[in-house]
Design a protein around this motif. Structure first.
Motif, PDB file in Angstrom:
ATOM      1  N   ILE A  79      64.406  16.767  54.115  1.00 58.57           N
ATOM      2  CA  ILE A  79      63.555  17.623  53.310  1.00 58.57           C
ATOM      3  C   ILE A  79      62.345  17.950  54.177  1.00 58.57           C
ATOM      4  O   ILE A  79      61.995  17.177  55.074  1.00 58.57           O
ATOM      5  N   SER A  80      61.711  19.078  53.920  1.00 54.13           N
ATOM      6  CA  SER A  80      60.532  19.451  54.706  1.00 54.13           C
ATOM      7  C   SER A  80      59.307  18.701  54.195  1.00 54.13           C
ATOM      8  O   SER A  80      59.306  18.176  53.077  1.00 54.13           O
ATOM      9  N   GLN A  81      58.268  18.679  55.016  1.00 60.93           N
ATOM     10  CA  GLN A  81      57.028  18.015  54.591  1.00 60.93           C
ATOM     11  C   GLN A  81      56.462  18.682  53.349  1.00 60.93           C
ATOM     12  O   GLN A  81      55.979  18.009  52.451  1.00 60.93           O
ATOM     13  N   SER A  82      56.530  20.011  53.292  1.00 62.30           N
ATOM     14  CA  SER A  82      55.982  20.698  52.116  1.00 62.30           C
ATOM     15  C   SER A  82      56.780  20.347  50.851  1.00 62.30           C
ATOM     16  O   SER A  82      56.211  20.215  49.774  1.00 62.30           O
ATOM     17  N   GLU A  83      58.103  20.169  50.971  1.00 67.23           N
ATOM     18  CA  GLU A  83      58.923  19.804  49.812  1.00 67.23           C
ATOM     19  C   GLU A  83      58.645  18.375  49.354  1.00 67.23           C
ATOM     20  O   GLU A  83      58.814  18.065  48.181  1.00 67.23           O
ATOM     21  N   GLY A  84      58.223  17.518  50.285  1.00 68.38           N
ATOM     22  CA  GLY A  84      58.018  16.111  49.966  1.00 68.38           C
ATOM     23  C   GLY A  84      56.576  15.701  49.786  1.00 68.38           C
ATOM     24  O   GLY A  84      56.277  14.512  49.697  1.00 68.38           O
ATOM     25  N   THR A  85      55.663  16.670  49.725  1.00 70.64           N
ATOM     26  CA  THR A  85      54.243  16.325  49.608  1.00 70.64           C
ATOM     27  C   THR A  85      53.720  16.628  48.205  1.00 70.64           C
ATOM     28  O   THR A  85      53.945  17.709  47.664  1.00 70.64           O
TER      29      THR A  85
END
Length: 179
Positions: A79-85
């Motif tokens: 998952i991308s950082q934006s999806e997981g933040t």
């Protein structure tokens, strides 16, 4: 149901992934990946395949490398950082169901029919639940079968999701003299 066993970092990740998909999961518990956990991952890889889905941060990548080095042939989901933040916290537990599903699809997960070869009745019959020796029996049998120790409901799930056959189960049961 997803055929491969999904490896995540912790309990919150398990909760998030279980909301998105039906799958067997293993939590490594962060950097402290011990031999027991690696052995369970190896057994899962041998039986069903493994997909590693760790947090999109330094720690997640380090855990991914440790597992990759010790367990060959695993698949990786990202998952991308934006999806997981969420609120300055990065982790799989923060990703929405769609992001988790997309990551697993991109890892080429395999979908299989849910298997129900073992039931709660089997747990009662083999004294793996409802008996004063049940905990010890599950612990020994789980170790012998390579699925680890857990409560009786999770034990049924692991037997089915790891593809353990009745023959393998009975052979291990007899070998341990649990009769």
């Amino acid at each position: 149901m997803i055929k491969e066993v999904i490896v995540v970092e912790g309990r919150d990740d398990i909760t998030a992934v279980k909301k998105a998909v039906d799958a067997e999961l293993i939590a490594v518990g962060g950097f402290g990946i011990n031999k027991k956990v690696i052995d369970r991952i190896k057994e899962a890889q041998k039986r069903q395949g493994v997909i590693v889905l760790t947090d999109p941060d330094f720690a997640g990548e380090k855990i991914r490398r440790i597992i990759s080095k010790r367990v060959p042939g695993i698949k990786h989901a990202y998952i991308s950082q934006s999806e997981g933040t969420k609120d300055d916290d990065i982790g799989v537990e923060n990703a929405c169901e769609e992001a988790i599903i997309r990551a697993l699809n991109n890892a080429k997960c395999t979908v299989k029919e849910k298997r129900e070869e073992f039931t709660t009745s089997d747990m009662v019959f083999f004294k793996l639940t409802g008996d004063k020796t049940s905990k010890m029996r599950r612990e020994k049998l789980g170790y012998e079968l390579g699925i680890g120790y857990c409560n009786s409901n999770q034990f049924v799930s692991r037997l089915n999701n790891f593809g353990i056959t009745k023959e393998e189960f009975i052979e291990a049961y007899k070998k341990l003299n649990l009769e």
